[in-house]
Design an enzyme around this catalytic site. Structure first.
Site, short mmCIF file in Angstrom:
data_model
loop_
_atom_site.label_atom_id
_atom_site.label_comp_id
_atom_site.label_asym_id
_atom_site.label_seq_id
_atom_site.Cartn_x
_atom_site.Cartn_y
_atom_site.Cartn_z
N LYS A 121 0.84 -1.21 0.00
CA LYS A 121 0.00 0.00 0.00
C LYS A 121 0.87 1.25 0.00
CE LYS A 121 -3.77 -2.51 2.13
NZ LYS A 121 -4.48 -2.95 3.32
N GLN A 157 -4.77 -1.73 9.52
CA GLN A 157 -4.74 -3.05 8.88
C GLN A 157 -5.44 -4.09 9.75
OE1 GLN A 157 -3.68 -3.59 5.79
NE2 GLN A 157 -3.89 -5.81 5.83
N ASP A 160 -11.11 2.87 4.28
CA ASP A 160 -11.61 1.49 4.22
C ASP A 160 -13.13 1.44 4.10
OD1 ASP A 160 -9.83 -0.70 4.24
OD2 ASP A 160 -9.29 -0.33 6.33
N1 GUN Z 1 -6.90 -6.82 5.72
C1 GUN Z 1 -7.20 -7.51 4.58
N2 GUN Z 1 -7.86 -6.71 3.70
C2 GUN Z 1 -7.98 -5.50 4.29
C3 GUN Z 1 -8.55 -4.27 3.88
O1 GUN Z 1 -9.11 -4.12 2.80
N3 GUN Z 1 -8.47 -3.25 4.78
C4 GUN Z 1 -7.89 -3.40 6.01
N4 GUN Z 1 -7.87 -2.35 6.83
N5 GUN Z 1 -7.34 -4.53 6.41
C5 GUN Z 1 -7.39 -5.59 5.56
#
Ligand code: GUN
Length: 295
Positions: free
Chosen positions: A70, A114, A137
């Protein structure tokens, strides 16, 4: 939604190749590339410089990889990012205090914590604490509510990416029977809402659904977010179905999805591969949300 020019050069999809042995491969990369092209064009017009703060609690290797990718993608696009790593024993209060600081920091436009989180931390408290205007998110109840009302601001990245994928490959959801396996707040529930808003008739299945195979066989579009490697086999899919596989697992050193690709491929008309299907779109849609956070 992507412009016509960014869509795959295929004729009306549903007149295509039902039940043949060569399904259309729903690859994520070309869809992601067209999203990045749009983002690059829009970036100079943001009100503020986009900056994503990514918070990682603990040292789960898969989460570390996702967080790194990311940050790297932000850098590639010329957006700022900051990764904040906290130890696995971090208390909920400590994390909420950090989020409050990020909320108050005007240079931070987007915040992502995350998942999964260690058991002492409630993900609901975390979602509630993130400023809804920085919630890239799309998990804050305000953003979930706006999506439910058909007025979304931030949409959770994976289901938003799947809608872009269907659009890119000219797979019409309107009037279709869609089945979503999984009811999580991050994939299953928002996926069902988005398909419904695209005028599909949507059924949501989960671990307590009786005769789940039969329900899935009704699907013209089947989205699988089950979290079980290769659980969906040939008897779960109807001839000509479109299958989108959200799962990703490492089994005996090889990556696979929730769908047994080899078993279903001769039956379906289109299927997303794992890896290379939905994965690249989740991050592309996150970047789109970061851009929205600065706009
Ligand atoms: N863990 C796996 N996919 C995601 C996501 O799309 N957002 C977040 N915050 N954690 C994740």
């Amino acid at each position: 939604m992507l412009p016509e020019s960014a869509q795959a050069p295929v004729d009306t999809f549903w007149s295509g190749c039902h039940g043949t042995s060569m399904p259309l491969l729903l690859e994520g990369k070309p869809v992601a590339e067209s999203i990045y092209a749009q983002l690059r064009a829009s970036l100079p017009n943001t009100k503020r410089k986009p900056k994503l703060a990514v918070v990682l609690v603990g040292s789960d290797p898969a989460s570390q990889t996702y967080v790194r990718s990311k940050a790297k993608k932000c850098e590639e696009l010329g957006m700022a990012s900051d990764t904040l790593e906290l130890k696995a024993s971090t208390s909920e209060t400590e994390l909420l205090n950090l989020i409050a600081k990020l909320n108050a920091d005007d240079t931070v436009t987007g915040i992502l914590v995350q998942l999964p989180l260690p058991s002492q931390i409630s993900r609901h408290q975390v979602s509630l604490t993130i400023d809804p205007f920085k919630d890239v998110d799309g998990l804050h109840p305000v953003n979930a509510g706006l999506l439910m009302q058909g007025q979304p601001n931030f949409i959770p990245c994976t289901p938003a990416g799947i809608m872009e994928m269907l659009n890119f490959y000219k797979i019409e959801a309107s009037g279709k029977k869609a089945v979503v396996i999984g009811r999580s707040e991050i994939v299953g529930k928002p996926m069902a809402l988005l398909l419904q808003q695209a005028n599909a008739t949507v059924t949501v299945c989960h671990s307590k659904t009786p005769d789940i195979e039969k329900v899935c066989r009704e699907a013209e579009i089947l989205v699988v977010a089950m979290g079980k490697p290769k659980a969906v086999t040939q008897s779960w899919v109807s001839s000509g179905a479109v299958v989108v596989d959200v799962g990703i697992h490492r089994v005996e050193g090889k990556l696979c999805g929730d769908v047994d690709f080899e078993a279903v491929q001769s039956r379906v008309s289109a299927i997303s591969p794992v890896p290379g299907g939905v994965g690249p779109l989740t991050i592309a849609m996150l970047m789109q949300n970061v851009l929205i956070s600065a706009s």
